[in-house]
Design an enzyme around this catalytic site. Structure first.
Site, short mmCIF file in Angstrom:
data_model
loop_
_atom_site.label_atom_id
_atom_site.label_comp_id
_atom_site.label_asym_id
_atom_site.label_seq_id
_atom_site.Cartn_x
_atom_site.Cartn_y
_atom_site.Cartn_z
N ASN A 93 0.83 -1.21 0.00
CA ASN A 93 0.00 0.00 0.00
C ASN A 93 0.86 1.26 0.00
O ASN A 93 1.88 1.32 0.69
CB ASN A 93 -0.93 0.00 1.21
CG ASN A 93 -1.88 -1.17 1.19
OD1 ASN A 93 -2.06 -1.79 0.14
ND2 ASN A 93 -2.47 -1.50 2.32
N HIS A 110 5.84 -0.64 -2.69
CA HIS A 110 5.32 0.07 -3.87
C HIS A 110 5.36 1.60 -3.70
O HIS A 110 4.69 2.32 -4.44
CB HIS A 110 3.88 -0.39 -4.18
CG HIS A 110 3.83 -1.78 -4.75
ND1 HIS A 110 2.66 -2.50 -4.90
CD2 HIS A 110 4.82 -2.59 -5.19
CE1 HIS A 110 2.93 -3.69 -5.42
NE2 HIS A 110 4.23 -3.78 -5.60
N CYS A 121 17.33 15.00 -9.45
CA CYS A 121 18.36 14.82 -8.40
C CYS A 121 18.09 13.61 -7.51
O CYS A 121 18.88 13.32 -6.62
CB CYS A 121 18.46 16.09 -7.54
SG CYS A 121 17.08 16.34 -6.40
N THR A 178 -4.68 -9.02 0.35
CA THR A 178 -4.04 -8.91 -0.98
C THR A 178 -4.53 -10.03 -1.88
O THR A 178 -4.67 -11.17 -1.44
CB THR A 178 -2.50 -8.86 -0.87
OG1 THR A 178 -1.94 -8.84 -2.18
CG2 THR A 178 -1.92 -10.01 -0.07
N SER A 179 -4.79 -9.69 -3.14
CA SER A 179 -5.36 -10.66 -4.07
C SER A 179 -4.34 -11.67 -4.57
O SER A 179 -4.70 -12.67 -5.18
CB SER A 179 -5.99 -9.93 -5.26
OG SER A 179 -4.99 -9.21 -5.95
N ASN A 203 -8.04 -12.63 4.57
CA ASN A 203 -8.60 -11.91 3.42
C ASN A 203 -10.12 -12.00 3.47
O ASN A 203 -10.69 -12.82 4.19
CB ASN A 203 -8.08 -12.56 2.12
CG ASN A 203 -7.92 -11.57 0.99
OD1 ASN A 203 -7.49 -10.45 1.20
ND2 ASN A 203 -8.29 -11.96 -0.21
P1 OAD Z 1 -6.18 -5.99 -4.79
O1 OAD Z 1 -7.21 -4.96 -5.03
O2 OAD Z 1 -5.65 -6.73 -5.96
O3 OAD Z 1 -6.75 -7.06 -3.77
C1 OAD Z 1 -7.36 -6.68 -2.57
C2 OAD Z 1 -7.75 -7.92 -1.79
O4 OAD Z 1 -8.31 -7.49 -0.56
C3 OAD Z 1 -8.81 -8.80 -2.49
O5 OAD Z 1 -8.38 -10.16 -2.44
C4 OAD Z 1 -10.07 -8.58 -1.64
O6 OAD Z 1 -10.86 -9.75 -1.54
C5 OAD Z 1 -9.48 -8.23 -0.30
N1 OAD Z 1 -10.37 -7.37 0.52
C6 OAD Z 1 -11.25 -6.43 0.13
N2 OAD Z 1 -11.84 -5.85 1.18
C7 OAD Z 1 -11.32 -6.44 2.28
C8 OAD Z 1 -11.53 -6.30 3.68
N3 OAD Z 1 -12.40 -5.43 4.20
N4 OAD Z 1 -10.82 -7.11 4.52
C9 OAD Z 1 -9.93 -8.00 4.04
N5 OAD Z 1 -9.69 -8.19 2.73
C10 OAD Z 1 -10.37 -7.42 1.86
O7 OAD Z 1 -5.01 -5.28 -3.97
P2 OAD Z 1 -3.49 -5.72 -3.79
O8 OAD Z 1 -3.36 -7.18 -3.72
O9 OAD Z 1 -2.94 -4.92 -2.68
O10 OAD Z 1 0.23 -1.95 -7.36
O11 OAD Z 1 -2.89 -5.19 -5.14
C11 OAD Z 1 -1.52 -5.34 -5.37
C12 OAD Z 1 -1.02 -4.21 -6.24
O12 OAD Z 1 -1.83 -4.12 -7.41
C13 OAD Z 1 -1.15 -2.83 -5.64
O13 OAD Z 1 -0.12 -2.52 -4.74
C14 OAD Z 1 -1.10 -1.95 -6.84
C15 OAD Z 1 -2.06 -2.71 -7.71
O14 OAD Z 1 -1.89 -2.55 -9.06
C16 OAD Z 1 0.67 -0.91 -8.08
O15 OAD Z 1 0.00 0.11 -8.27
C17 OAD Z 1 2.07 -1.09 -8.60
#
Ligand code: OAD
Length: 245
Positions: A93, A110, A121, A178-179, A203
């Site tokens: 995040n 990230h 710079c 995280t997904s 999750n």
């Molecule tokens: P995602 O949006 O891909 O996944 C979020 C996860 O959180 C999903 O599996 C949801 O089921 C879960 N979720 C949603 N609400 C929730 C809650 N209240 N409690 C628990 N879980 C919940 O997000 P990330 O895996 O973080 O990168 O995405 C990884 C990267 O993809 C990010 O850092 C970003 C994005 O593109 C960049 O921008 C480089």
């Protein structure tokens, strides 16, 4: 005990910050095209649009508050240290909600939305307002070189050597909110397994690599993370305080 936690957008969802991928099509990348907003090529082509996207996200972040899941991880860090253990908190995040909840050591692989980086710079500066394409770098004074201090698609995440070293020395790997669809972070669980480390996923629903986890806790992070921390800290193997002084 050394615990490695990887957090993702799901931990901040209940603070009002959107996730990227949602089955119902409301995720950030369902509404916005990442190839037009989160790549170095997009920034070179259309910096105004990219800055506007991150300016809006920065404003949302400033209006958001950490939730009970962030607070529980801050408590875990303090308690583990008091008992001679360690929490390694790596987040995908770009928000600062872990820090605002009290976590002291957070590795933002990230990057961080509340920082700007000068492409001339390389200085990184705290930045809470809107970022413009003609703003001057506070360090070198040059205009037109500031970008959000975030990692875009095609760029190398920060701290990878440190992360892999910490992963190798961990006793437990926990992925929260995280997904499991963006590498290299999505590969940490396989790395942990290969080193014989126990793995747990917390999750809302099963992630893309749910099959690689030994333990699964499904539900909203604001309830499941505090419950997990309570259970962990009640574990007799952690109960003994480390000798002091
Ligand atoms: P995602 O949006 O891909 O996944 C979020 C996860 O959180 C999903 O599996 C949801 O089921 C879960 N979720 C949603 N609400 C929730 C809650 N209240 N409690 C628990 N879980 C919940 O997000 P990330 O895996 O973080 O990168 O995405 C990884 C990267 O993809 C990010 O850092 C970003 C994005 O593109 C960049 O921008 C480089």
């Amino acid at each position: 005990m050394r615990i490695f936690v990887l957090s993702g957008a799901g931990i901040s969802a209940e603070s009002g910050l959107g996730t990227f991928r949602d089955p119902d099509g409301t995720g950030i990348w369902s509404r916005f095209d990442p190839m037009k907003l989160a790549t170095p090529e997009a920034f070179a082509r259309d910096p105004e649009t990219v800055q506007a996207f991150y300016n809006a996200r920065r404003q949302n972040l400033l209006a958001a508050e950490p939730n009970a899941a962030h607070a529980a991880l801050a408590r875990l860090e303090t308690e583990l240290e008091r008992r001679g253990g360690e929490l390694v908190l790596v987040t995908q995040n770009i928000d600062d909600l872990h820090e605002r909840a009290g976590s002291r050591r957070v590795l933002h692989m990230h990057g961080e939305l509340l920082k700007a980086r000068c492409m001339r710079c390389a200085e990184v500066t705290a930045w809470t307002g809107d970022l413009g394409t003609r703003d001057a770098c506070p360090a070198c004074g040059q205009r037109g070189g500031l970008r959000p201090h975030v990692v875009w698609f095609g760029e190398m995440p920060f701290g990878m050597d440190q992360i892999f070293a910490a992963l190798a020395g961990a006793d437990l790997f926990v992925a929260i909110g995280t997904s499991g669809s963006v590498y290299p972070a999505a590969g940490f669980v396989a790395e942990a397994r290969a080193s014989g480390i126990r793995t747990c996923e917390i999750n809302l629903d099963p992630s893309d690599n749910a099959g690689l986890f030994d333990e699964h806790l499904y539900g909203p992070a604001s309830a499941s993370v505090p419950a997990w921390v309570d259970r962990l800290l009640a574990d007799p193997r952690l109960a003994k305080a480390a000798p002091t002084g």
